[in-house]
Motif scaffolding. Structure first.
Motif, PDB file in Angstrom:
ATOM      1  N   THR A 275      -4.206   7.230  11.906  1.00  0.00           N
ATOM      2  CA  THR A 275      -4.209   5.803  12.228  1.00  0.00           C
ATOM      3  C   THR A 275      -2.847   5.198  11.910  1.00  0.00           C
ATOM      4  OG1 THR A 275      -6.579   5.573  11.820  1.00  0.00           O
ATOM      5  CG2 THR A 275      -5.269   3.577  11.675  1.00  0.00           C
ATOM      6  N   CYS A 276      -2.338   4.398  12.816  1.00  0.00           N
ATOM      7  CA  CYS A 276      -1.055   3.716  12.624  1.00  0.00           C
ATOM      8  C   CYS A 276      -1.297   2.455  11.795  1.00  0.00           C
ATOM      9  CB  CYS A 276      -0.458   3.374  13.980  1.00  0.00           C
ATOM     10  SG  CYS A 276       1.141   2.559  13.912  1.00  0.00           S
ATOM     11  N   VAL A 277      -0.764   2.389  10.585  1.00  0.00           N
ATOM     12  CA  VAL A 277      -1.041   1.300   9.654  1.00  0.00           C
ATOM     13  C   VAL A 277       0.096   0.274   9.683  1.00  0.00           C
ATOM     14  CG1 VAL A 277      -1.533   0.659   7.266  1.00  0.00           C
ATOM     15  CG2 VAL A 277      -2.374   2.843   8.175  1.00  0.00           C
ATOM     16  N   PHE A 278      -0.280  -0.988   9.881  1.00  0.00           N
ATOM     17  CA  PHE A 278       0.664  -2.097   9.837  1.00  0.00           C
ATOM     18  C   PHE A 278       0.441  -2.849   8.528  1.00  0.00           C
ATOM     19  CE2 PHE A 278       0.118  -0.937  14.169  1.00  0.00           C
ATOM     20  CZ  PHE A 278       1.320  -1.198  14.810  1.00  0.00           C
ATOM     21  N   GLY A 279       1.476  -2.945   7.713  1.00  0.00           N
ATOM     22  CA  GLY A 279       1.345  -3.559   6.400  1.00  0.00           C
ATOM     23  C   GLY A 279       1.784  -5.011   6.386  1.00  0.00           C
ATOM     24  N   ASP A 280       0.917  -5.848   5.837  1.00  0.00           N
ATOM     25  CA  ASP A 280       1.191  -7.267   5.644  1.00  0.00           C
ATOM     26  C   ASP A 280       1.250  -7.509   4.135  1.00  0.00           C
ATOM     27  OD1 ASP A 280       1.607  -9.882   6.270  1.00  0.00           O
ATOM     28  OD2 ASP A 280      -0.449 -10.312   6.869  1.00  0.00           O
ATOM     29  N   VAL A 281       1.840  -8.600   3.712  1.00  0.00           N
ATOM     30  CA  VAL A 281       1.965  -8.862   2.281  1.00  0.00           C
ATOM     31  C   VAL A 281       1.995 -10.358   2.041  1.00  0.00           C
ATOM     32  CG1 VAL A 281       4.488  -8.909   2.185  1.00  0.00           C
ATOM     33  CG2 VAL A 281       3.203  -8.074   0.206  1.00  0.00           C
ATOM     34  N   GLY A 282       1.571 -10.766   0.854  1.00  0.00           N
ATOM     35  CA  GLY A 282       1.635 -12.168   0.464  1.00  0.00           C
ATOM     36  C   GLY A 282       2.619 -12.372  -0.672  1.00  0.00           C
ATOM     37  N   TRP A 283       2.615 -13.570  -1.201  1.00  0.00           N
ATOM     38  CA  TRP A 283       3.535 -13.926  -2.271  1.00  0.00           C
ATOM     39  C   TRP A 283       3.183 -13.159  -3.542  1.00  0.00           C
ATOM     40  CZ3 TRP A 283       7.984 -16.327  -1.831  1.00  0.00           C
ATOM     41  CH2 TRP A 283       8.607 -16.823  -2.966  1.00  0.00           C
ATOM     42  N   ASP A 284       4.194 -12.620  -4.229  1.00  0.00           N
ATOM     43  CA  ASP A 284       3.991 -11.854  -5.461  1.00  0.00           C
ATOM     44  C   ASP A 284       4.023 -12.807  -6.653  1.00  0.00           C
ATOM     45  OD1 ASP A 284       3.859 -10.084  -7.520  1.00  0.00           O
ATOM     46  OD2 ASP A 284       5.699  -8.986  -7.013  1.00  0.00           O
ATOM     47  N   GLU A 285       2.836 -13.171  -7.153  1.00  0.00           N
ATOM     48  CA  GLU A 285       2.798 -14.135  -8.256  1.00  0.00           C
ATOM     49  C   GLU A 285       3.298 -13.536  -9.562  1.00  0.00           C
ATOM     50  OE1 GLU A 285      -1.851 -13.600  -9.712  1.00  0.00           O
ATOM     51  OE2 GLU A 285      -0.959 -15.576  -9.492  1.00  0.00           O
ATOM     52  N   THR A 286       3.391 -12.208  -9.663  1.00  0.00           N
ATOM     53  CA  THR A 286       3.914 -11.609 -10.888  1.00  0.00           C
ATOM     54  C   THR A 286       5.417 -11.832 -11.019  1.00  0.00           C
ATOM     55  OG1 THR A 286       4.430  -9.439  -9.905  1.00  0.00           O
ATOM     56  CG2 THR A 286       2.149  -9.822 -10.647  1.00  0.00           C
ATOM     57  N   GLY A 287       6.066 -12.106  -9.892  1.00  0.00           N
ATOM     58  CA  GLY A 287       7.509 -12.295  -9.916  1.00  0.00           C
ATOM     59  C   GLY A 287       8.302 -11.010  -9.961  1.00  0.00           C
ATOM     60  N   ALA A 288       7.636  -9.853  -9.929  1.00  0.00           N
ATOM     61  CA  ALA A 288       8.342  -8.575 -10.032  1.00  0.00           C
ATOM     62  C   ALA A 288       9.083  -8.236  -8.748  1.00  0.00           C
ATOM     63  CB  ALA A 288       7.349  -7.463 -10.359  1.00  0.00           C
ATOM     64  N   TRP A 289       8.470  -8.495  -7.626  1.00  0.00           N
ATOM     65  CA  TRP A 289       9.067  -8.176  -6.331  1.00  0.00           C
ATOM     66  C   TRP A 289       9.632  -6.764  -6.309  1.00  0.00           C
ATOM     67  CZ3 TRP A 289       7.715 -11.354  -2.630  1.00  0.00           C
ATOM     68  CH2 TRP A 289       7.389 -12.673  -2.958  1.00  0.00           C
ATOM     69  N   ASP A 290       8.764  -5.823  -6.630  1.00  0.00           N
ATOM     70  CA  ASP A 290       9.148  -4.416  -6.746  1.00  0.00           C
ATOM     71  C   ASP A 290       8.463  -3.632  -5.634  1.00  0.00           C
ATOM     72  OD1 ASP A 290       9.889  -1.895  -7.472  1.00  0.00           O
ATOM     73  OD2 ASP A 290       8.804  -1.867  -9.374  1.00  0.00           O
ATOM     74  N   LEU A 291       9.253  -3.054  -4.732  1.00  0.00           N
ATOM     75  CA  LEU A 291       8.659  -2.286  -3.641  1.00  0.00           C
ATOM     76  C   LEU A 291       7.868  -1.094  -4.150  1.00  0.00           C
ATOM     77  CD1 LEU A 291      11.583  -2.406  -1.063  1.00  0.00           C
ATOM     78  CD2 LEU A 291       9.285  -3.331  -0.742  1.00  0.00           C
ATOM     79  N   ALA A 292       8.235  -0.577  -5.313  1.00  0.00           N
ATOM     80  CA  ALA A 292       7.477   0.534  -5.888  1.00  0.00           C
ATOM     81  C   ALA A 292       6.058   0.103  -6.236  1.00  0.00           C
ATOM     82  CB  ALA A 292       8.188   1.082  -7.130  1.00  0.00           C
ATOM     83  N   GLY A 293       5.860  -1.210  -6.447  1.00  0.00           N
ATOM     84  CA  GLY A 293       4.533  -1.714  -6.761  1.00  0.00           C
ATOM     85  C   GLY A 293       3.622  -1.812  -5.555  1.00  0.00           C
ATOM     86  N   LEU A 294       4.195  -1.709  -4.341  1.00  0.00           N
ATOM     87  CA  LEU A 294       3.380  -1.685  -3.122  1.00  0.00           C
ATOM     88  C   LEU A 294       3.024  -0.237  -2.838  1.00  0.00           C
ATOM     89  CD1 LEU A 294       5.338  -4.257  -0.912  1.00  0.00           C
ATOM     90  CD2 LEU A 294       3.313  -4.657  -2.332  1.00  0.00           C
TER      91      LEU A 294
END
Length: 467
Positions: A275-294
């Motif tokens: 399946t071809c997955v399209f990723g959406d994201v919202g605001w990161d309230e933790t403030g980390a903004w770490d791609l490793a966390g996705l």
């Protein structure tokens, strides 16, 4: 207005300088609300030969002047103000019957690609369905300690239903897994999605004793304020896909809302099955903004953040630079640029594309980001060039903001066809801008004769459930 596959900076000479605002915090609604910006201020004329498109095919100077609504007279104490004549969409009274019978899309964008071995569904998604109640025609924000009368109201399924409805109206066979309350709100949302939009709800379930999440939205002065309430469904009623992802419906694509610091097993399983997955994201309230966390980003074919999110995640100060940086993590990166349109990069082909936004008279941006994603998914599954996918996504989002409500404002092919026919008939349009959308000629219904702009009726829960 022009479109390009070239470097940043090309596009219309005139820009609306209002920028896209980040969300103040995460929302369980999962709806993307990053919308095309409003048209240029009244009296400002773009340079000759470079006039922007508008939703109704008019140049910006033809739009009503800012603040040009007729003054509202105060009603007598205890009485509601009378409805206006409908000249302004926000003043219409939205009261019609129960969800309409699903008639099916006018266009199947994947018709040339379908075979007997296809998965049963084009797109699968999961999330929380809200009941959205929208009040329209408010002259200003509600004032503490007072009562405000709205000229119109409507209700519709919201949350993940915004995305599901947008996909279904573009002709994609859509399957949704969601929990529904066993109250009247839940029944209404179920009927509206299954019967009204033809969305498959076989992976969904009704949760006994659980009430539906609700959002009340108030639209005024080109903005909106929302108040929401809801509870997580009981753990024993978690959808089967979350505990047993091997039971996922087979689908060409899936749209996943990525959550910082938390993975969803079904996403990895869907990608493993092709399946071809399209990723959406919202605001990161933790403030980390770490791609490793996705954690599930590695399973995605495409990632679609807005400009602010993209720059924060990549520690860059330019959204186009951020898009290129994101391709180190995902094959296709799409960054929405607010008033400037959208920019995308495909790592596999080396292609990049930028398409300016279409100037429209924006009434309600709720769900516009969901519609944008749905348009991009549609073009991707149909195998269109990257620039065509971006242009189509931006067009569908621009059409959606001209109506109130999330799922109910999502355009179908009749609206797309009406816009395309209308915009070609307006003298003085930039030929380059028209060529950017010429791919629509092979897609839109030839027999579409509906007037433009089309005004979609908004169903209300005030009527009983259909038999």
């Amino acid at each position: 207005m022009t479109a390009s596959n070239t470097s940043a900076g090309e596009g219309p000479e005139y820009r609306n300088e209002d920028q896209e605002h980040p969300q103040a915090g995460p929302s369980p609604r999962q709806g993307r609300e990053h919308a095309p910006q409003a048209p240029p201020p009244a009296g400002v004329r773009p340079p000759a030969g470079n006039r922007p498109f508008t939703g109704a095919g008019r140049s910006a100077e033809d739009l009503p002047p800012a603040g040009g609504r007729p003054p509202a007279e105060d009603p007598p104490p205890g009485e509601a103000p009378p409805p206006l004549d409908g000249a302004y969409p926000q003043d219409r009274e939205y009261i019609v019957g129960a969800p309409h019978a699903h008639l099916g899309p006018q266009v199947d964008p994947l018709a040339a690609l379908r075979t007997t071995d296809d998965p049963p569904w084009d797109v699968y998604l999961t999330g929380t369905v809200f009941l959205d109640i929208v009040f329209t025609g408010l002259d200003s924000a509600p004032v503490r300690g007072t009562e405000s009368w709205a000229r119109g109201m409507g209700s519709s399924p919201g949350g993940v239903a915004n995305m599901a409805t947008a996909l279904a109206r573009l002709g994609l066979r859509t399957s949704l897994a969601a929990a529904f309350g066993d109250d009247h709100y839940g029944e209404y949302c179920w009927d509206a999605l299954e019967q009204g939009e033809g969305i498959d709800l076989s992976p969904s379930r009704t949760v006994p004793g659980w009430h539906s999440p609700v959002t009340v939205s108030m639209a005024y002065e080109g903005e909106r304020t929302m108040v929401s309430h809801g509870h997580e469904p009981p753990p024993e009623d978690v959808l089967v896909q979350e505990v047993a992802p091997q039971f996922l419906p087979r689908a060409r694509a899936a749209v996943a809302s990525l959550t910082p610091g938390r993975g969803a097993p079904w996403i990895a399983e869907a990608a493993r099955k092709g399946t071809c997955v399209f990723g959406d994201v919202g605001w990161d309230e933790t403030g980390a903004w770490d791609l490793a966390g996705l954690a599930d980003l590695e399973h995605c074919e495409a990632f679609l953040p807005n400009a602010e999110e993209a720059m924060r995640y990549t520690r860059t100060d330019c959204p186009r630079t951020a898009a290129h940086a994101l391709t180190a993590y995902v094959p296709v990166a799409v960054v929405t640029l607010g008033a400037e349109g959208a920019y995308a990069v495909d790592r596999r082909t080396g292609e990049s594309a930028e398409v300016p936004a279409i100037a429209v008279e924006a009434l309600d941006p709720t769900g516009a980001g969901d519609v944008f994603v749905a348009g991009f998914v549609t073009g991707t599954l149909a195998g269109w060039p990257l620039a065509d996918r971006l242009a189509f996504a931006g067009l569908t989002a621009a059409l959606s903001v001209q109506e109130f409500g999330g799922s109910l404002s999502a355009p179908g092919w009749s609206e797309i066809a009406a816009w395309w026919r209308r915009v070609q008939s307006v003298p003085g349009q930039d030929p380059a801008a028209l060529r950017r959308y010429a791919f629509l000629d092979a897609l839109v219904p030839e027999a579409s004769v509906e007037p433009w702009p089309r005004r979609r009726a908004v169903p209300t829960i005030g009527f009983g459930r259909s038999a």
